[in-house]
Scaffold this active site. Sequence first.
Site, PDB file in Angstrom:
ATOM      1  CG  ASP A   1       9.817 -21.605 -27.589  1.00 57.56           C
ATOM      2  OD1 ASP A   1       9.085 -21.331 -28.556  1.00 57.56           O
ATOM      3  OD2 ASP A   1      10.503 -22.633 -27.543  1.00 57.56           O
TER       4      ASP A   1
ATOM      5  CG  HIS B   1      18.880 -22.575 -32.333  1.00 59.63           C
ATOM      6  ND1 HIS B   1      18.389 -23.837 -32.538  1.00 59.63           N
ATOM      7  CD2 HIS B   1      17.836 -21.746 -32.539  1.00 59.63           C
ATOM      8  CE1 HIS B   1      17.104 -23.761 -32.862  1.00 59.63           C
ATOM      9  NE2 HIS B   1      16.752 -22.490 -32.881  1.00 59.63           N
TER      10      HIS B   1
ATOM     11  CG  ASP C   1      14.426 -19.351 -34.241  1.00 52.42           C
ATOM     12  OD1 ASP C   1      13.188 -19.447 -34.223  1.00 52.42           O
ATOM     13  OD2 ASP C   1      15.196 -20.327 -34.148  1.00 52.42           O
TER      14      ASP C   1
ATOM     15  CG  HIS D   1       8.655 -20.540 -32.070  1.00 52.86           C
ATOM     16  ND1 HIS D   1       9.691 -20.190 -31.227  1.00 52.86           N
ATOM     17  CD2 HIS D   1       9.220 -20.765 -33.287  1.00 52.86           C
ATOM     18  CE1 HIS D   1      10.828 -20.232 -31.895  1.00 52.86           C
ATOM     19  NE2 HIS D   1      10.573 -20.559 -33.156  1.00 52.86           N
TER      20      HIS D   1
ATOM     21  CD  GLU E   1      10.262 -24.390 -33.168  1.00 50.96           C
ATOM     22  OE1 GLU E   1      10.490 -25.021 -34.200  1.00 50.96           O
ATOM     23  OE2 GLU E   1      11.174 -23.818 -32.541  1.00 50.96           O
ATOM     24  CD  GLU E   2      13.750 -22.705 -31.122  1.00 48.58           C
ATOM     25  OE1 GLU E   2      14.239 -23.762 -31.509  1.00 48.58           O
ATOM     26  OE2 GLU E   2      13.756 -21.656 -31.785  1.00 48.58           O
TER      27      GLU E   2
ATOM     28  CG  ASP F   1      10.114 -20.638 -36.625  1.00 53.06           C
ATOM     29  OD1 ASP F   1      11.056 -19.874 -36.352  1.00 53.06           O
ATOM     30  OD2 ASP F   1      10.004 -21.779 -36.140  1.00 53.06           O
TER      31      ASP F   1
HETATM   32 ZN   LIG Z   1      12.072 -20.936 -34.672  1.00 48.98          ZN
END
Ligand SMILES: [Zn+2]
Length: 492
Positions: A78, A458, A115, A76, A145-146, A169
């Site tokens: 983003d 994150h 990520d 992904h 995705e996030e 991922d």
């Molecule tokens: Zn991810």
Amino acid sequence: MSALTRLNPSPVWHYFEEICKIPRLSKNEERIRAYLLDFAERNKFEAKEDNIGNILITRPSHPEMTNRKTIVLQSHMDMVGEKNADHPHDWSIDPIIPVSNGEWVSASGTTLGADDGIGIAIQLAVLTNKNLKSGKIECLFTVDEESGMTGAVNLRPDFFSGRILINLDSEDEGVLYIGCAGGIDTIGTMKYRSGLVPDGIIAFNISVTGLRGGHSGDEIHKGYGNSVKIMNSILRNLSNQFSISLSQFDGGNLRNAIPRESFATIIADKSSEDKIINRVKTFHATLLEEFGDLEKELKVTIKRTGIPLTIMDRESQEKLLSSLTCCPHGAIAWSKEMEDLVETSTNLASVKFEEDNTIRIVTTQRSSIDSSKRDVAAMVETCLKLAGAKVEHSQGYPGWKPNLNSEILKITQNSYKKLFGREPAVRAIHAGLECGLIYEKFKGIDMISFGPTIKGAHTPDEKIEIRTAVMFWDLLIDVISNIPLKNQDTIS
Ligand SMILES: [Zn+2]
């Protein structure tokens, strides 16, 4: 010279560093999209973009490999933007500055975006790898995705042609993922009549705090206490022995978290004050014994408080407490094929007294099997209807059912053993991935997910282990080199 120049595999880190320069928070992916399309043009690959902004770049097969099945590599585009409070960073313009300590690559003061920047980087390195002889490779880059997986949600079933997909991922080297859970929310809203508070009574605040909580997918099977369930047991227990009336019940918060705290306000006859306080204390002691080491910080307190303005009518109170007593929470079923995998679960996430005599009860269900997800949602719905609640379900998202006979799993296991001399772990996760959405749309698709080790995703502590990026590359190249012939079907 840049921070990552000397790292292996150098093409992967080269592209990773390029990507770090491009701001790409969820829903702001225009620049990474432009970069990918430009990359395709410069390298003379066919590329296309769909309405939602997903991109597909295709590398044609080597002339000697046209009889191979097509493989799809997916990442992904983003990332999550988190930074330390004292770190100045404008997510719309500033580049991420990666730093290496020889063992790990991290960013200074912000999320690194490994990520899933490492997934994008490895795709670009595969696409431009001159030494790789392979069949057709389709590289899929999804958006957003996030923050809602809207890229995967809106994928059209004809956007790519391959029926073997590697999702790039995952964050645990040595683990091959072959399944994920789908989810749905079930929300009940009930109305009650409020009554006036009689004379000669006293009021108490009761609180349940100190529980561990945790993620409603990953940690649902651990047996942690649910503050809503515990508070409900206390209230039901008290209402069986004393004449109490409920004025407030507020427990839990996020729909995907196991509730850690609950608070209630009740009224009772003045004459039963000591007995009620003792009853709650005994209840607390029993709970501590029940949970043992698992919930050592659990606190249940009861304190006198000011008389509330209104109380709930007895009938509604009875219905609410009965309904919450019936409402299940926790793991409902375990996988028959995979050890230690929760197949189906439900989280009683929150109870809130809202305006206009309305009570809102939020629950979420997960399962790797879609029909089981719907069954458990129906079970919860029935319990909530016992309280006379109006019940609604969210649209939900699908799961990806593990297939231990998967062809791509066998190929990847063989490559892993050959390269690293040990068996990889094979797991499914009890949480949502884009793979669930892809699995639903591309019927019969054979998928796997693996990646390097990333810690602290994150958060500004996000870091990727360099050694495992080398393993990720070696494994991916070997798997791609071993994709079988088109007419060869090893899936039994
Ligand atoms: Zn991810």
